[in-house]
Design an enzyme around this catalytic site. Structure first.
Site: not given
Ligand code: DX5
Ligand code: ZN
Length: 221
Positions: A175, A68, A35, A8, A137, A66, A37, A33
């Site tokens: 994840d 969110m 993220d 990620s 998740m 991903h 947000m 990956h």
């Molecule tokens: C959290 C994200 C994950 C996160 C994973 O909301 O969707 O992808 O970055 O990080 P680790 O592996 O440190 O939990």
């Molecule tokens: Zn993620």
């Protein structure tokens, strides 16, 4: 079949992004990956399509995006144009899930849904045929560095049964809180793709960290 690792970018040192990407590629990572947000669906604010465009210039690894965010449908075209390979959103964040999955595929991306720890499988049962990926998740979304929630393991087994019962080829991804210990649990429960942030980019040797995660699955039952 070997485990697919998607480090990620949220945990990467963005000031050394080219170097960090080369390290995970050397370790055998298959995806990156990303993220996204919006500070609304989750209490954190991260990246938009500009980072996707930048990553496309720095790596040939497919970008596993991903989202969110609330109303993810607003971003389908922009993220497709930027070069996303996988577009995964939360059914908890939109109204017309099936319509959006079809739209994502029409734009040439793999269509994924992500289920929060508190969300039931019934949220995805009606659209399994429209899915290329189902992300379970194992932490509540919003931050890296959290601990894997133990009730995720039996949930992965149920998702595995659901996909198999529908002869679905959808990828089962997990994840959050993935380490050499928790990846074994998720792999044995039927997952094949694993997001790893802190356990890869939090290490001095990200290449070795990716290799160790893959080895943990290879030596599991
Ligand atoms: C959290 C994200 C994950 C996160 C994973 O909301 O969707 O992808 O970055 O990080 P680790 O592996 O440190 O939990
Ligand atoms: Zn993620």
């Amino acid at each position: 079949m070997s485990a697919r690792i998607a480090p990620s970018a949220l945990s990467a040192d963005l000031g050394r992004l080219r170097e960090q990407l080369a390290q995970i590629e050397e370790g055998g990572a298959e995806w990156v990956h990303v993220d996204v947000m919006d500070g609304c669906f989750v209490p954190n604010l991260t990246f938009g399509a500009p980072l996707i465009r930048a990553l496309k210039k720095l790596t040939n690894l497919p970008l596993d995006v991903h989202l969110m965010v609330v109303q993810p449908e607003k971003y389908i075209d922009e993220f497709a144009d930027a070069g996303s390979a996988v577009f995964t959103f939360h059914p908890e964040a939109t109204t017309h899930v099936q319509r959006q999955l079809v739209r994502v595929r029409e734009r040439g991306m793999h269509a994924g849904l992500a289920l929060n720890p508190g969300s039931p499988l019934s949220l995805v049962e009606e659209v399994v045929e429209d899915l290329d990926l189902l992300l379970v998740m194992s932490v509540n979304p919003g931050f890296g560095g959290q601990r894997y929630i133990p009730s995720t393991t039996p949930k992965i087994r149920r998702v595995r049964s659901l996909l198999d019962s529908r002869q679905s080829g959808a990828i089962l991804e997990v994840d959050g809180g993935i380490t050499v210990e928790t990846i074994r649990l998720a792999w044995e429960a039927g997952a094949c793709t694993f997001v790893a942030g802190t356990s890869v980019f939090g290490e001095k040797d990200p290449a070795g960290a990716v290799a160790r995660l893959k080895a943990a699955c290879a030596t599991a039952v």
